[in-house]
Structures are given as structure tokens and as C-alpha cells.
Design an enzyme around this catalytic site. Sequence first.
Site, mmCIF file in Angstrom:
data_model
loop_
_atom_site.group_PDB
_atom_site.id
_atom_site.type_symbol
_atom_site.label_atom_id
_atom_site.label_comp_id
_atom_site.label_asym_id
_atom_site.label_seq_id
_atom_site.Cartn_x
_atom_site.Cartn_y
_atom_site.Cartn_z
ATOM 1 N N ASN A 223 0.846 -1.201 0.000
ATOM 2 C CA ASN A 223 0.000 0.000 0.000
ATOM 3 C C ASN A 223 0.880 1.249 0.000
ATOM 4 O OD1 ASN A 223 0.555 0.743 2.855
ATOM 5 N ND2 ASN A 223 -0.412 -1.243 3.210
ATOM 6 N N LYS A 302 8.878 -17.303 -10.780
ATOM 7 C CA LYS A 302 8.110 -16.198 -11.344
ATOM 8 C C LYS A 302 6.919 -16.727 -12.160
ATOM 9 C CE LYS A 302 8.526 -12.228 -14.344
ATOM 10 N NZ LYS A 302 9.304 -11.602 -15.405
#
Length: 426
Positions: A223, A302
Site C-alpha cells: 500500500n 516467477k
Amino acid sequence: MISKLEHMKTASEPSCLRGKHILLAVSAGIAAYKAPLIVRTLRAVGAQVQVVLSANAHHFVTPTTLQAVTGSPVRQDMWDEAAEAAMGHIELARWADIVLVAPATANTLAKLAHGMADDLLSTTCLATQAPIVVAPAMNQRMYQHPATQANLKAVQALGYHIVGPDSGEQACGDDGPGRMSEPDELVAFLASLQVTSVLSGQHVMITAGPTLEPIDPVRYISNHSSGLQGLSIAEAAKAAGAEVILIAGPRVAASSAGIQRLNVVTALEMQSAVQEHLAGIDIFIGVAAVADYRPKLVEQVKMKRSGGESGSLTLEFVENPDIIAGVAQHRPKPLVIGFAAETNNTLEHARAKRIRKQLDAIVLNDIADPSIGFNSLHNAATLIFEHGEITLPKQTKRQLADTLISQLVLIFASQIADTNPGSMSE
Ligand code: C5P
């Protein structure tokens, strides 16, 4: 034994500067001849003093004199290889509990007002988290010039404190405002800033910054929290005399020496660090913007595009533990202060959150206003507790931190005294 409130009233005795680190920043004005006296007065009340000189201050007071009265080398050169090898200006900025710029010439004031960093003094002022006190000293016409007056307003808006100047006869023969305040007045002012040393003997834990929840080795969710408000509260609590432990999420800027700091990344790591160090904590302030959810599975390699037809990806999240609610269940229970960043029905949500999480108080940030809160140097808030609500108007995050600490001490005076009665005796 005296009460916390009585202690607050007496805390502005100069002796409350005992052990404090005062960085005296001297710029090039005739009043610099009083700098050794300022040092003597500070040392007499037990403060530790270091001196930084502006580029030309040595014309008015010699480094040798200042070194003799402080017992420490005087710093004046940005390009001192030995000192700067260890990032000397940053060390100096972190070392200071208070920076006193005395005398502050018109030129130094202008530099501070505009955030310039062209010598060691101005760079250190920009790099410090400590309160900065400015004692202007200059010719009365220079002082009254609209440019200087605007600069004074600008440094005030940055949260710097201004002391003086006095009026009277000047070295140049003029009469008017511009004489630097006397050393004992300056020291008394510094002592008044230590009003918040009411937290001495208290153990304060603060969480700050965001948490970061990995999705795979390269991606995460997080955030916008910068951690600046939490860091400022940690600094304010330390300046108030508390033993501070800061549990810092990623990207939280450097904290002063003297703050115990644990760096964490995820909410689970933050929870472990909090729980591990909670024993003996008197006050817990949860400022961190903890991610409420984390990906259920963290991929070990990934993730690739699926190449499928839907063109969408679904991740499953699980709830993170509520760290602060856990602290509120701990016995003996510390004083627990939370933060609430809300965008709508702000008061209603924050009041409910305080009760639901069993917090003693909650600090409400209205993050719908982009000029405050996340990624801003400023903040405004409402402090909500069982018996009332207090508006903390827009100010720098450090000022808000100082105000918050003072308010908490007033509101929870008896609880704070109870947790550590020894700290109340004088
Ligand atoms: O529920 P919300 O995230 O709005 O609550 C904010 C308060 O709760 C803050 O004090 C924050 O530090 C704390 N909190 C926590 N653990 C969580 C979520 C929030 O400690 N998982």
C-alpha cells in the site's frame, strides 16, 4: 512521588535537558561570540553538546574555543574526508535530540526556508528529524525586510521554533529588533521543548510503514504508506524520554540512534516481532498500514502469463492476523493506540474500530484529502478515546507526533503513571 501532570509542569526546568544531545549550529553573525556561553550553559545542566559552524562562522568565533568548551571536535566542512567517509552529516543529524541554530543570520534563515543544502550546517538541518530551534540575529533593517519576514514565516511553517530576537542597541550602532536572545533564555526554551520528557521510564513500541506481501519472487501487494507518521511518533516518543522499539515495514526512512529498530517485510513477520518484544511494553502505538490479506500461496518461481483465453488471473488471499487486536489481548495490557485511515463515514468507522479492536484510543486520518496522510509531509487527525474526541489540525507529521504524545499523556495520565510508578518520582 509526583503526578504525571505535575511532572509536565515541572519538566521545563533546564535540568530536564540532562543527557540530551544538543547540536548547536552557529552561523556567521557577530552574536556568534555568545556561542561558547550557550555551550557552557547547556553543559551546566547536563546536556551533551556538539557544534557545527556555517562556512563563515569561524570569522566570528574560533573552532578552537568551541572545541575547548564542548570537549568535541567542531564540525564545519562538508568535505572533511575522515568525517564524511562515515556520512558525518547524517550521523550528526541523527545524533541530535534538538538542533539550536544560534545565531541564525538572514542568509542562514533564507537557506533553511528554502531547503538549501550547500554547507554542513544547512545540510544537517535538512537531514535531521530532531526539532529545530532558530535564534535570529541580524541588523534590524535586515530583520524587518519583507524577505526575511517571509523566510521566518516559511521556517515556522516547516515546524521550526523561533526564539527572539530581542530589541535594543546593535553591534552596528542601530537600535531595533535583531539582537539574539540571551543564552539562558535559549536554554530555557530548549528545556520547554522537553515538556514531553514525561515519558521517561516508559517502554513504547511503535509499528510503522506498509507491509509487503509476496505473490512470487518478483511481485507483491502493498500500500501507499511511507511510514513517516509512525517514524515521527517514534522520534517524538524518544524525545519524550521513552525507550522506543520501532517495528518498521519496508521503505521506512532511517531512525535516530537510540531507537531500537527491527525491520520486517510481511504482516506475519511484523506480528512475530511485536509478540516477541511485547513483554514489558507500557504503550503500543500501531501506526503501520498492515496488509489485511496475503496471497494464500507464494509461488516459488516467477509466474508466467497463462496464455489462456480468459485473459484473467485469479489469486486467492487469506486474512492476515490483526496485530493490534492481539496486543490488546496481551496481559498485562499495555496502553494500546491504533490508527485508522478512512475514506468515507470516517468518524463512524473509526469509533467502531476502536471498540472492536479494544483500543484505548484511535487516531483517525481522513485519507480522502490528498494534501494529508499517505506520502505527504503533513497530516491532520482526530484522536478518539472512550470519553472524548480531539481534533489535531493540519500540521507536519512530526508536529502531529509531538501533539499526539502530549495529548496521550494528558488523557491517560493515571494509566501511564501506573504502568511504571518509579518513573514518576523525582
Ligand atoms: O482495520 P484497519 O487496518 O483499518 O486498522 C488500523 C489499525 O489496526 C492500525 O493501528 C493498524 O496498525 C492496525 N492493524 C494491525 N494489524 C492488521 C491490520 C491493522 O495491527 N492486520
